[in-house]
Scaffold this motif. Structure first.
Motif, short mmCIF file in Angstrom:
data_model
loop_
_atom_site.label_atom_id
_atom_site.label_comp_id
_atom_site.label_asym_id
_atom_site.label_seq_id
_atom_site.Cartn_x
_atom_site.Cartn_y
_atom_site.Cartn_z
N SER A 14 -4.51 5.40 -14.70
CA SER A 14 -4.85 4.00 -15.00
C SER A 14 -3.55 3.20 -15.02
O SER A 14 -2.46 3.78 -15.05
CB SER A 14 -5.50 3.92 -16.38
OG SER A 14 -4.56 4.30 -17.37
N ARG A 15 -3.63 1.89 -15.05
CA ARG A 15 -2.44 1.05 -15.12
C ARG A 15 -1.59 1.42 -16.35
O ARG A 15 -0.38 1.48 -16.30
CB ARG A 15 -2.85 -0.42 -15.24
CG ARG A 15 -2.62 -1.39 -14.10
CD ARG A 15 -1.86 -0.99 -12.93
NE ARG A 15 -0.43 -1.24 -13.05
CZ ARG A 15 0.46 -0.92 -12.09
NH1 ARG A 15 0.07 -0.38 -10.95
NH2 ARG A 15 1.74 -1.14 -12.26
N GLU A 312 -4.41 -5.88 -7.30
CA GLU A 312 -5.87 -5.90 -7.38
C GLU A 312 -6.47 -4.53 -7.11
O GLU A 312 -5.86 -3.69 -6.48
CB GLU A 312 -6.43 -6.91 -6.36
CG GLU A 312 -6.25 -8.35 -6.79
CD GLU A 312 -6.38 -9.31 -5.62
OE1 GLU A 312 -7.06 -8.96 -4.63
OE2 GLU A 312 -5.76 -10.39 -5.69
N LYS A 313 -7.71 -4.36 -7.60
CA LYS A 313 -8.42 -3.09 -7.49
C LYS A 313 -8.61 -2.69 -6.01
O LYS A 313 -8.87 -3.52 -5.16
CB LYS A 313 -9.78 -3.28 -8.14
CG LYS A 313 -10.62 -2.06 -8.29
CD LYS A 313 -11.88 -2.41 -9.10
CE LYS A 313 -12.87 -1.28 -9.05
NZ LYS A 313 -13.51 -1.11 -7.73
N CYS A 314 -8.46 -1.39 -5.76
CA CYS A 314 -8.71 -0.89 -4.39
C CYS A 314 -9.90 0.06 -4.45
O CYS A 314 -10.08 0.80 -5.41
CB CYS A 314 -7.47 -0.16 -3.87
SG CYS A 314 -7.68 0.45 -2.19
N ASN A 317 -9.85 3.66 -5.54
CA ASN A 317 -9.74 3.93 -6.97
C ASN A 317 -8.32 4.19 -7.46
O ASN A 317 -8.11 4.44 -8.64
CB ASN A 317 -10.62 5.11 -7.36
CG ASN A 317 -11.58 4.70 -8.46
OD1 ASN A 317 -11.41 3.63 -9.06
ND2 ASN A 317 -12.57 5.53 -8.71
N LYS A 319 -4.88 3.04 -8.76
CA LYS A 319 -4.43 1.81 -9.41
C LYS A 319 -2.99 1.52 -9.03
O LYS A 319 -2.38 0.56 -9.49
CB LYS A 319 -4.54 1.93 -10.93
CG LYS A 319 -5.91 2.37 -11.44
CD LYS A 319 -6.98 1.34 -11.11
CE LYS A 319 -8.38 1.75 -11.61
NZ LYS A 319 -8.87 3.03 -11.06
#
Ligand SMILES: [Zn+2]
Length: 437
Positions: A14-15, A312-314, A317, A319
């Motif tokens: 995750s970020r 932005e989200k890809c 999946n 991040k």
């Protein structure tokens, strides 16, 4: 769409997880640099900065930049943070004006690079069982060995054919049933063209499925041209020898930017003029800080490549941030057949030759492969020489330039004053490739 991961746990961080590990690694990296590299120790002192002042990833902006010239000025080993006994590999970039830049790798560095390359080949769809024809140059250039180690790591069968010898490339491609081709985009087109001339039925005789291309700027037009001519899916990668080599970033099947392996390499984009960070999506100069590199650690290394970052989200999946394709250079460097060429190098050679006049013009074009032509004004005196002498003069300049650049250059001698000037100045560089691809 199917997405493959080499190291799923890390690639799907995750970020928060990415930033946590970046901070932890950045903090130790800064201390490591100050303790082991004189340049960093002095720069931190000069800036009144201590490693303890780095309290978050954002604090990276407090750290002074590192320039390519720092590596040149510290040629060959003065930027090394480890003694030579711990270095197991040395690569060097093509010498531009002056000394080449040298990069030393410890055993751990090779391991990290191999891991990044394994991810880089897997991300677009490479896997165990693939036959990877590696047509990147082997040698001081990092392309060949980078792909070689990564390909072996994922269990592909790597053909270390290196660049050139195009008829053998095509023969092995057919006979071995190569499924992945790795090389520069222009060379892949050249292979396709050559195969067509040899009467090869690409759809029937060639099993290539995937192409992973880098080391040269490319465009969407070029991509579709390659995809159509070789009947493959083509992906972009990005890397530079100072930051390991290839394997800094790669496109996933979405082809919407190149995911940077952020757990290992911290990217930033700064404004060309103010050198302040720009907002996400805005273009500027790319910098990288490798976070665990031991041999030649670099803090905020300025690549001079122009790109932007997209958080932005890809759909895959990941991040990890996506960088845009490189859209240009902050300085005037030209990349010709994968080799870096500075107009200043050309000037340096020309100005050392008696009989060369005051103006010259560099013309880069692409006729399948890049071509580099230099139009050179000769002096009035030289201009009155016999044709035969002028031909020898031309050949001598071509040889001198080849020695300096390691790229073939065509010289066109022209009369004094023939190169058009506006406001008294001649346009030095004309790059026709952008219009033609
Ligand atoms: Zn993606």
């Amino acid at each position: 769409m199917e997405y493959l991961y080499w190291n799923k746990d890390v690639e799907l961080f995750s970020r928060e997880e990415i930033e946590r590990i970046q901070y932890k690694r950045l903090r130790s990296m800064v201390k490591y640099c100050c303790d082991n590299v004189r340049l960093y120790n002095e720069r931190f002192k000069k800036a009144g900065l201590n490693p303890e002042d780095i309290k978050s990833v954002k604090d990276v902006t407090k750290i002074p930049f590192t320039f390519k010239d720092d590596l040149r000025e510290n040629y060959p080993f003065k930027m090394f943070a480890k003694p030579l006994e711990e270095i197991v590999r040395l690569h060097a970039s093509s010498g531009t004006s002056g000394s080449p830049t040298v990069v030393g790798y410890t055993r751990n560095d090779i391991e990290t690079w191999t891991e990044l390359m394994a991810r880089t080949i897997t991300c677009p769809g490479g896997h165990r069982g693939d036959i990877l024809q590696n047509a990147y140059g082997y040698g001081l250039f990092t392309g060949g060995l980078g792909f070689h180690y990564g390909g072996e790591r994922i269990g592909a069968a790597v053909i270390p054919i290196s660049g050139g010898n195009t008829s053998l490339q095509i023969k092995l491609m057919k006979d071995f049933g190569s499924t992945i081709l790795t090389c520069t985009p222009s060379y892949s087109l050249y292979i396709a063209e050559y195969a067509k001339q040899e009467g090869v039925d690409i759809e029937k005789e060639i099993k290539l499925r995937l192409g992973i291309f880098g080391a040269e700027p490319s465009s969407e037009t070029l991509r579709s041209k390659i995809e159509n001519s070789l009947n493959i899916d083509a992906f972009d990668i990005y890397g530079l020898s100072e930051i390991y080599g290839p394997g800094v970033s790669v496109e996933c099947p979405e082809k919407n930017g190149l995911h940077v392996w952020e757990d290992q390499i911290l990217p930033e984009v700064i404004d060309k003029e103010t050198r302040e960070p720009v907002s996400p999506g805005e273009k500027g100069i790319l910098l990288f800080t490798p976070l665990t590199k031991e041999g030649v650690p670099l803090l905020r290394y300025i690549t001079n490549d122009i790109a932007s970052l997209n958080y932005e989200k890809c759909n895959c999946n990941r991040k990890m941030v996506r960088m845009s394709k490189v859209t240009g250079r902050a300085d005037d460097m030209l990349i010709v057949r994968g080799v870096n060429v500075y107009p200043s190098q050309i000037e340096h050679v020309l100005m050392g030759i008696p009989g060369v006049g005051e103006n010259y013009q560099i013309v880069v074009d692409r006729d399948i492969l890049d071509t580099l032509t230099v139009r050179v004004e000769v002096t009035q005196e030289k201009f009155s020489d016999r044709i035969k002498d002028l031909e020898n003069f031309q050949r001598m300049i071509e040889e001198r330039l080849f020695e300096a650049l390691r790229v073939k250059v065509k010289i066109e001698l022209v009369a004094p004053g023939e190169i058009p000037r506006s406001m008294g100045k001649a346009k030095r560089v004309i790059d026709l490739r952008k219009e033609n691809i």
